[in-house]
Design an enzyme around this catalytic site. Structure first.
Site, PDB file in Angstrom:
ATOM      1  N   LYS A   1       0.808 -10.614   8.636  1.00 43.99           N
ATOM      2  CA  LYS A   1       0.741  -9.548   7.470  1.00 43.99           C
ATOM      3  C   LYS A   1       1.077 -10.205   6.267  1.00 43.99           C
ATOM      4  O   LYS A   1       0.146 -10.138   5.452  1.00 43.99           O
ATOM      5  CB  LYS A   1       1.522  -8.290   7.747  1.00 43.99           C
ATOM      6  CG  LYS A   1       1.135  -7.599   6.728  1.00 43.99           C
ATOM      7  CD  LYS A   1       1.382  -5.698   6.952  1.00 43.99           C
ATOM      8  CE  LYS A   1       0.618  -5.191   5.928  1.00 43.99           C
ATOM      9  NZ  LYS A   1       0.753  -3.642   5.665  1.00 43.99           N
TER      10      LYS A   1
ATOM     11  N   LYS B   1       0.813  -1.151  -0.219  1.00 41.95           N
ATOM     12  CA  LYS B   1      -0.078  -0.001   0.079  1.00 41.95           C
ATOM     13  C   LYS B   1       0.817   1.131  -0.107  1.00 41.95           C
ATOM     14  O   LYS B   1       1.620   1.570   0.874  1.00 41.95           O
ATOM     15  CB  LYS B   1      -1.043  -0.037   1.283  1.00 41.95           C
ATOM     16  CG  LYS B   1      -2.151  -1.125   1.278  1.00 41.95           C
ATOM     17  CD  LYS B   1      -3.018  -0.543   2.309  1.00 41.95           C
ATOM     18  CE  LYS B   1      -4.487  -1.491   2.184  1.00 41.95           C
ATOM     19  NZ  LYS B   1      -5.027  -1.136   3.390  1.00 41.95           N
TER      20      LYS B   1
ATOM     21  N   HIS C   1       0.288   7.782  14.444  1.00 47.75           N
ATOM     22  CA  HIS C   1      -0.682   7.054  13.834  1.00 47.75           C
ATOM     23  C   HIS C   1      -0.903   5.594  14.874  1.00 47.75           C
ATOM     24  O   HIS C   1      -2.060   5.288  15.099  1.00 47.75           O
ATOM     25  CB  HIS C   1      -0.053   6.360  12.673  1.00 47.75           C
ATOM     26  CG  HIS C   1      -0.883   5.395  11.952  1.00 47.75           C
ATOM     27  ND1 HIS C   1      -2.079   5.529  11.448  1.00 47.75           N
ATOM     28  CD2 HIS C   1      -0.684   3.960  11.794  1.00 47.75           C
ATOM     29  CE1 HIS C   1      -2.798   4.445  10.909  1.00 47.75           C
ATOM     30  NE2 HIS C   1      -1.743   3.692  11.206  1.00 47.75           N
TER      31      HIS C   1
ATOM     32  N   GLU D   1      -7.197  -6.094  -1.103  1.00 50.19           N
ATOM     33  CA  GLU D   1      -8.259  -5.655   0.004  1.00 50.19           C
ATOM     34  C   GLU D   1      -9.544  -5.830  -0.643  1.00 50.19           C
ATOM     35  O   GLU D   1     -10.446  -4.863  -0.732  1.00 50.19           O
ATOM     36  CB  GLU D   1      -8.018  -4.422   0.691  1.00 50.19           C
ATOM     37  CG  GLU D   1      -8.645  -4.379   1.898  1.00 50.19           C
ATOM     38  CD  GLU D   1      -8.369  -3.076   2.919  1.00 50.19           C
ATOM     39  OE1 GLU D   1      -7.102  -2.733   2.871  1.00 50.19           O
ATOM     40  OE2 GLU D   1      -9.103  -2.598   3.328  1.00 50.19           O
TER      41      GLU D   1
HETATM   42  P1  NAD Z   1       7.368   8.537  10.278  1.00 43.74           P
HETATM   43  O1  NAD Z   1       7.352   8.035   9.051  1.00 43.74           O
HETATM   44  O2  NAD Z   1       6.699   9.931  10.454  1.00 43.74           O
HETATM   45  O3  NAD Z   1       8.558   8.311  11.345  1.00 43.74           O
HETATM   46  C1  NAD Z   1       8.484   8.811  12.731  1.00 43.74           C
HETATM   47  C2  NAD Z   1       9.449   9.522  13.123  1.00 43.74           C
HETATM   48  O4  NAD Z   1      10.604   8.827  13.551  1.00 43.74           O
HETATM   49  C3  NAD Z   1      10.194  10.679  12.236  1.00 43.74           C
HETATM   50  O5  NAD Z   1      10.386  11.822  12.870  1.00 43.74           O
HETATM   51  C4  NAD Z   1      11.212  10.225  11.362  1.00 43.74           C
HETATM   52  O6  NAD Z   1      12.338  11.007  11.132  1.00 43.74           O
HETATM   53  C5  NAD Z   1      11.797   9.576  12.722  1.00 43.74           C
HETATM   54  N1  NAD Z   1      12.693   8.072  12.686  1.00 43.74           N
HETATM   55  C6  NAD Z   1      12.547   7.005  11.760  1.00 43.74           C
HETATM   56  N2  NAD Z   1      13.359   6.349  11.858  1.00 43.74           N
HETATM   57  C7  NAD Z   1      14.024   6.552  13.062  1.00 43.74           C
HETATM   58  C8  NAD Z   1      15.190   5.970  13.626  1.00 43.74           C
HETATM   59  N3  NAD Z   1      15.420   4.808  13.352  1.00 43.74           N
HETATM   60  N4  NAD Z   1      15.667   6.730  14.597  1.00 43.74           N
HETATM   61  C9  NAD Z   1      15.519   7.808  14.984  1.00 43.74           C
HETATM   62  N5  NAD Z   1      14.364   8.464  14.488  1.00 43.74           N
HETATM   63  C10 NAD Z   1      13.692   7.844  13.377  1.00 43.74           C
HETATM   64  O7  NAD Z   1       6.152   7.761  11.040  1.00 43.74           O
HETATM   65  P2  NAD Z   1       5.677   6.046  11.169  1.00 43.74           P
HETATM   66  O8  NAD Z   1       4.983   5.879  12.188  1.00 43.74           O
HETATM   67  O9  NAD Z   1       6.860   5.037  10.764  1.00 43.74           O
HETATM   68  O10 NAD Z   1       4.743   5.896   9.918  1.00 43.74           O
HETATM   69  C11 NAD Z   1       3.515   6.530  10.000  1.00 43.74           C
HETATM   70  C12 NAD Z   1       2.768   6.627   8.517  1.00 43.74           C
HETATM   71  O11 NAD Z   1       2.804   5.384   8.145  1.00 43.74           O
HETATM   72  C13 NAD Z   1       1.392   7.171   8.564  1.00 43.74           C
HETATM   73  O12 NAD Z   1       1.592   8.057   7.348  1.00 43.74           O
HETATM   74  C14 NAD Z   1       0.719   6.230   8.133  1.00 43.74           C
HETATM   75  O13 NAD Z   1      -0.488   5.926   7.309  1.00 43.74           O
HETATM   76  C15 NAD Z   1       1.552   5.072   7.264  1.00 43.74           C
HETATM   77  N6  NAD Z   1       1.068   3.700   7.220  1.00 43.74           N
HETATM   78  C16 NAD Z   1       1.238   2.925   6.002  1.00 43.74           C
HETATM   79  C17 NAD Z   1       0.754   1.571   6.188  1.00 43.74           C
HETATM   80  C18 NAD Z   1       0.911   1.079   4.656  1.00 43.74           C
HETATM   81  O14 NAD Z   1       0.533  -0.239   4.702  1.00 43.74           O
HETATM   82  N7  NAD Z   1       1.440   1.562   3.714  1.00 43.74           N
HETATM   83  C19 NAD Z   1       0.589   1.020   7.233  1.00 43.74           C
HETATM   84  C20 NAD Z   1       0.645   1.644   8.491  1.00 43.74           C
HETATM   85  C21 NAD Z   1       0.943   3.004   8.472  1.00 43.74           C
HETATM   86  N1  GLY Z   2      -2.057  -1.370   7.198  1.00 43.33           N
HETATM   87  C1  GLY Z   2      -3.089  -1.923   6.473  1.00 43.33           C
HETATM   88  C2  GLY Z   2      -2.898  -2.861   5.192  1.00 43.33           C
HETATM   89  O1  GLY Z   2      -1.681  -2.967   5.050  1.00 43.33           O
HETATM   90  O2  GLY Z   2      -3.732  -3.157   4.625  1.00 43.33           O
END
Ligand code: NAD
Ligand code: GLY
Length: 359
Positions: free
Chosen positions: A226, A142, A264, A236
């Protein structure tokens, strides 16, 4: 302790998740998944920590360019996506290029969407650096950016060629981000594996201490679950929706708080409490199951952030959720820890009660 988890898909789109420690920096790590050009999509904070290692793993690639995007959900936009496309065009990347997503879910989703669309689709390698990205967003294909009207409204399915899951990256992840990622790990136990949920209850402190063996186990089991769900329903059409347990509420919580107040995973944790409350009200789960989930969420440091958001606003936001089909809200309900199902049969009154009491 390196291992491979296969994501099995039709049409030659299967790919490995390489899981272990000390992976980033290995010289021939990325060569099997790249051609002569690559563009690394990352942000400044992650680049400072992991760009050198990623470059060292790209020795066989002639041209490596880097684009740094803004840090955080507010940068998961069409504008950011356009900057990635601009970098590809300006550096003359052709249709055999590979985009390398280095970062959390934001970098992964933006880079993935660019890979899905540049030249109608180019190669993608995911190098997740947050716990959430390791167990969820980097796997499954996704990709998306947000629109002011809703999260992930613009996107595509585009599977990576490989996911590099190096647990060493978690050493630098801030606590709050780490805990948010644990919410998705807990989700896998609730939706698919009661024994794994029990293991999490026994090892949550070890995980919070970032014990490497426990981390590998939690990431392995999450990715296996997953991968199995995605292999069964890549786009999906049905069952994949179970991965959204707690997310219908969680996405609404994120939306009404302007994507600023909650991470999130934090919103998903709150959403899972509401989803468990709903499951009990619908007679699908016991009070004890609901309490076990709530307790594990609390022990993971994800409690005490109950949103003071307006119930009506939350219901409104759910109306924009993509899981609405034929005008009916569908919910993933828990049929006892380790199993879930999808139902469209939720009376509004019950939903309101779950929102009010599930916080
Ligand atoms: P993010 O990508 O914003 O990362 C979180 C923070 O951590 C950022 O400030 C980043 O710079 C920092 N960071 C990243 N890796 C680091 C590390 N190793 N050390 C220090 N800092 C680090 O947030 P996230 O929680 O990883 O991702 C959230 C996003 O993922 C949302 O947009 C959500 O919609 C999306 N998402 C997508 C899917 C999918 O299936 N594609 C599934 C779940 C969530
Ligand atoms: N995070 C939900 C999906 O990948 O379907």
């Amino acid at each position: 302790m390196n291992e491979t988890i296969e994501v099995s898909l039709a049409g030659g789109r299967s790919y490995p998740i390489l899981l272990g420690d000390g992976l980033l920096g290995t010289p021939d790590l990325l060569d099997p998944f790249t051609g002569t050009q690559a563009l690394i999509v990352t942000n400044a904070a992650v680049a400072r920590l992991y760009l050198d290692g990623t470059r060292r793993s790209l020795v066989g690639v002639d041209q490596v360019d880097v684009v740094e995007i803004g840090d955080g959900e507010t940068f998961k936009t069409l504008n950011t996506y356009a900057t990635v496309l601009d970098a590809l065009v300006e550096n003359r990347h052709n249709r055999t290029t590979t985009i390398i997503a280095l970062g959390g879910g934001v970098a992964g989703d933006v880079a993935g969407f660019a890979a899905a669309t540049y030249h109608r689709g180019v190669g993608l390698v995911q190098i997740p650096t947050t716990l959430l990205a390791l167990v969820d967003s980097s796997v499954g294909g996704k990709t998306a950016v947000n629109h002011p009207a809703g999260k992930n409204l613009i996107g595509a399915f585009h599977q990576p060629r490989a996911v590099i899951a190096d647990v060493d990256v978690l050493a630098t992840l801030p606590d709050r981000e780490f805990r948010a990622g644990l919410a998705e790990v807990i989700k896998y136990g609730v939706i698919a594996d009661a024994a794994f949920f029990g293991w999490l209850e026994s090892h949550v402190e070890d995980l919070l201490d970032r014990d490497p063996r426990c981390l590998v186990h939690a990431i392995r089991r999450s990715c296996e679950i997953k991968a199995a769900v995605v292999a069964d329903d890549e786009r999906e059409q049905g069952r994949r929706a179970i991965l959204n347990f707690g997310h219908t509420f969680g996405h609404a919580i994120e939306a009404v708080t302007g994507y600023q107040r909650f991470l999130h995973g934090e919103a998903v944790a709150l959403g899972m409490n509401m989803a468990m409350d709903l499951s009990v009200r619908l007679g699908r789960s016991s009070d004890r199951d609901s309490q076990r989930v709530r307790t594990l969420i609390e022990r993971s440091g994800l409690a005490g952030q109950a949103p003071t958001v307006d119930e009506e606003a939350l219901l409104d936001a759910m109306g924009m959720d993509k899981k609405v089909m034929d005008g009916r809200l569908r919910f993933i309900v828990c049929d006892g820890i380790g199993g879930v199902s999808v139902t469209g049969d939720v009376p509004e009154k019950t939903l309101r009660q779950a929102i009010a009491h599930g916080r």
